[in-house]
Design a protein around this motif. Structure first.
Motif, PDB file in Angstrom:
ATOM      1  N   GLU A 108       0.813  -1.216   0.000  1.00 52.21           N
ATOM      2  CA  GLU A 108       0.000   0.000   0.000  1.00 52.21           C
ATOM      3  C   GLU A 108       0.847   1.267   0.000  1.00 52.21           C
ATOM      4  N   ASN A 109       2.080   1.175   0.489  1.00 51.06           N
ATOM      5  CA  ASN A 109       2.962   2.341   0.520  1.00 51.06           C
ATOM      6  C   ASN A 109       3.966   2.352  -0.624  1.00 51.06           C
ATOM      7  N   GLY A 110       3.778   1.446  -1.586  1.00 49.50           N
ATOM      8  CA  GLY A 110       4.614   1.441  -2.774  1.00 49.50           C
ATOM      9  C   GLY A 110       6.042   0.995  -2.542  1.00 49.50           C
ATOM     10  N   ILE A 111       6.297   0.256  -1.462  1.00 49.01           N
ATOM     11  CA  ILE A 111       7.655  -0.193  -1.159  1.00 49.01           C
ATOM     12  C   ILE A 111       7.970  -1.508  -1.865  1.00 49.01           C
ATOM     13  N   MET A 112       6.988  -2.400  -1.913  1.00 51.21           N
ATOM     14  CA  MET A 112       7.168  -3.685  -2.588  1.00 51.21           C
ATOM     15  C   MET A 112       5.980  -3.953  -3.503  1.00 51.21           C
ATOM     16  N   ASP A 113       6.265  -4.529  -4.659  1.00 52.43           N
ATOM     17  CA  ASP A 113       5.227  -4.961  -5.593  1.00 52.43           C
ATOM     18  C   ASP A 113       5.162  -6.480  -5.594  1.00 52.43           C
ATOM     19  N   GLY A 114       4.171  -7.001  -6.286  1.00 60.78           N
ATOM     20  CA  GLY A 114       4.085  -8.441  -6.447  1.00 60.78           C
ATOM     21  C   GLY A 114       5.006  -8.926  -7.547  1.00 60.78           C
ATOM     22  N   THR A 115       5.166 -10.224  -7.629  1.00 65.61           N
ATOM     23  CA  THR A 115       5.934 -10.804  -8.726  1.00 65.61           C
ATOM     24  C   THR A 115       5.069 -10.915  -9.983  1.00 65.61           C
ATOM     25  N   SER A 116       3.750 -10.735  -9.790  1.00 64.14           N
ATOM     26  CA  SER A 116       2.802 -10.622 -10.890  1.00 64.14           C
ATOM     27  C   SER A 116       1.608  -9.856 -10.338  1.00 64.14           C
ATOM     28  N   GLY A 117       0.596  -9.684 -11.137  1.00 68.69           N
ATOM     29  CA  GLY A 117      -0.575  -8.953 -10.667  1.00 68.69           C
ATOM     30  C   GLY A 117      -1.331  -9.662  -9.565  1.00 68.69           C
ATOM     31  N   THR A 118      -1.148 -10.972  -9.442  1.00 71.26           N
ATOM     32  CA  THR A 118      -1.910 -11.740  -8.453  1.00 71.26           C
ATOM     33  C   THR A 118      -1.042 -12.544  -7.492  1.00 71.26           C
TER      34      THR A 118
END
Length: 262
Positions: A108-118
């Motif tokens: 939510e704070n843009g620090i980590m993303d997923g490895t894919s959209g799901t």
């Protein structure tokens, strides 16, 4: 008198008290009380990785070593309520998992993303490119000139992050000039990166309570002392700090959430 650490964690839906890293004198008892939020109930309590059931109170008696206690909660079936904030999009991050809140905070704070959209891949081992990228996200880093690593292509998804982190002195390459973006990152290497990012403050923690302190690299000792003192790194089973061990993405999310909210 010697003290030991008990690491207490509660997933979404309730609390454990006390929580976090609790220091206990040798031979003393330590009681933890577990409370579910309204609409939730205790699903399970694990002590040192073993289930002890859905108990609301647990006491470590005559403590003689480090321990862990973690709690998961589940929602109680009730009448339909107004929709809550949308859940995380990751199908592999279950509500109630010990790392759920940390992953949610980082996402939510843009620090980590997923490895894919799901998918978030919580069990995936952290590599050097990932570490540079999350630090870049945490600091809102700016694009800078290339650091000249031959194995960091300008088109790579992590290129801006690696170049920025190298320019800031937070990461360095190997003696042969390469960066090794896909090399696994150890716990002590992660501590060093965060320590440098924090400004290399005077460490206040101690490594005396860990059985494998001697396995820590000389260059990482101050960083590990700092990380332990800040509560970012805690011991594993058997009182091990495991400095040469690798960290998973779930563990990184937990460390970053603690670091960002200090």
């Amino acid at each position: 008198m010697r003290r030991y650490d008990i690491e207490a964690e509660a997933g979404r839906g309730g609390d454990i008290s006390p929580d976090g890293r609790v220091r206990v004198r040798r031979g003393e008892n330590q009681t933890f009380r577990i409370t579910a939020d309204d609409g939730w109930e205790i699903a399970d309590v694990e002590v040192d990785g073993e289930s002890v059931g859905a108990v609301s109170r647990y006491t470590f008696e005559s403590v003689r070593g480090d321990h862990t206690i973690s709690v998961t909660f589940r929602q109680i079936g009730t009448e339909p309520e107004e929709p809550e904030t949308p859940a995380l999009p990751f199908t592999d991050v279950a509500e109630g998992a010990w790392y759920y809140d940390a992953v949610a905070y980082c996402y939510e704070n843009g620090i980590m993303d997923g490895t894919s959209g799901t998918t978030f891949a919580p069990g995936m081992l952290l590599n050097r490119a990932m570490a540079a990228q999350v630090l870049y996200n945490l600091a809102n880093g700016a694009v800078t000139t290339s650091a000249g690593f031959p194995d960091v292509a300008a088109s790579a998804w992590y290129a801006d992050a690696v170049n920025w982190a190298a320019a800031q002195g937070y990461v360095t390459g190997y003696d042969n000039g390469s960066f090794g973006p896909e090399d696994s990152l150890t716990r002590e290497q992660l501590a060093v990166i965060l320590y440098r990012y924090a400004g290399s403050p005077e460490p206040t923690g101690t490594l005396d309570g860990f059985v494998d302190t001697a396995s820590a690299s000389d260059y990482a000792v101050d960083a590990l002392r700092w990380a332990v003192g800040e509560g970012l790194l805690t011991g594993k089973d058997g009182g091990r700090l495991d400095p040469a061990g690798t960290a998973s993405r779930a563990e990184l999310a937990q460390i970053l959430a603690r670091f960002a909210q200090r």
